[in-house]
Write a protein that holds these residues in place. Structure first.
Motif, PDB file in Angstrom:
ATOM      1  N   ARG A 178       4.185   9.566 -18.264  1.00 59.36           N
ATOM      2  CA  ARG A 178       3.076   8.868 -17.606  1.00 59.36           C
ATOM      3  C   ARG A 178       3.284   7.357 -17.662  1.00 59.36           C
ATOM      4  NH1 ARG A 178      -1.811  10.819 -20.087  1.00 59.36           N
ATOM      5  NH2 ARG A 178      -1.420   9.188 -21.576  1.00 59.36           N
TER       6      ARG A 178
ATOM      7  N   ALA B 225       3.953   4.969 -14.414  1.00 61.16           N
ATOM      8  CA  ALA B 225       3.077   3.829 -14.137  1.00 61.16           C
ATOM      9  C   ALA B 225       3.900   2.538 -14.042  1.00 61.16           C
ATOM     10  CB  ALA B 225       2.015   3.710 -15.233  1.00 61.16           C
TER      11      ALA B 225
ATOM     12  N   GLU C  93       5.785   2.479 -10.687  1.00 66.66           N
ATOM     13  CA  GLU C  93       4.849   2.165  -9.604  1.00 66.66           C
ATOM     14  C   GLU C  93       4.517   0.675  -9.599  1.00 66.66           C
ATOM     15  OE1 GLU C  93       2.712   2.838  -6.213  1.00 66.66           O
ATOM     16  OE2 GLU C  93       4.038   4.255  -7.231  1.00 66.66           O
TER      17      GLU C  93
END
Length: 163
Positions: A84, A88, A91
């Motif tokens: 995760r 993140a 991105e």
């Protein structure tokens, strides 16, 4: 025809420096028909600290002409095994680059082009952009070869004239 610049940040990989030290790098891919780019398609690998360097370099070069987007924050608890957190960060890096390439002022910066389209280290990017190498920015970008299939740096350490 409409001009486009597509940016991808993908394929995170753990790189081990030695037994105790490792870092994550990411594949940065560009596909474009923009006249601002010599190479219409390329992929390079970069780590977070190189993005920090790029942002500072662009800030220094653009002075106060452009507001630079923020990078995803440096997390002291960032885990190389936390999907995760890695997702993140990728991105955030992609959003950073997408905003950068939309700015004509920043798109004219040779350090940005070398960062996105050559395998040169940040030290060699600076040398090339400042004219302290035996090769031009265009030669450095073209000389980096078909990067999708390999990331060997074809420009050797001795290619920097004065340091």
């Amino acid at each position: 025809m409409q001009e486009f610049i597509s940016v991808w940040v993908r394929d995170p990989r753990i790189q081990k420096e030695d037994f105790w030290h490792a870092y994550m790098d990411y594949e940065i891919c560009i596909h474009t028909n923009s006249l601002a780019f010599n190479k219409k398609s390329s992929c390079v690998r970069r780590r977070y600290s190189e993005f920090v360097w790029l942002r500072q370099k662009l800030q220094d070069n653009a002075m106060l002409l452009v507001h630079l987007p923020e990078l995803p924050p440096k997390n002291p608890f960032f885990s190389l095994n936390n999907a995760r957190q890695i997702g993140a960060r990728m991105e955030g890096l992609k959003n950073f680059l997408e905003e950068i390439v939309r700015s004509p002022v920043l798109l004219s910066d040779s350090c940005l082009h070398l960062f996105l389209q050559s395998q040169l280290s940040v030290r060699k990017i600076e040398a090339c952009a400042e004219g302290r190498s035996r090769y031009t920015v265009s030669e450095a970008i073209q000389g980096s070869g078909p990067q999708r299939f390999g990331s060997d740096e074809n420009l050797q350490e001795g290619d920097i004239d004065s340091e």
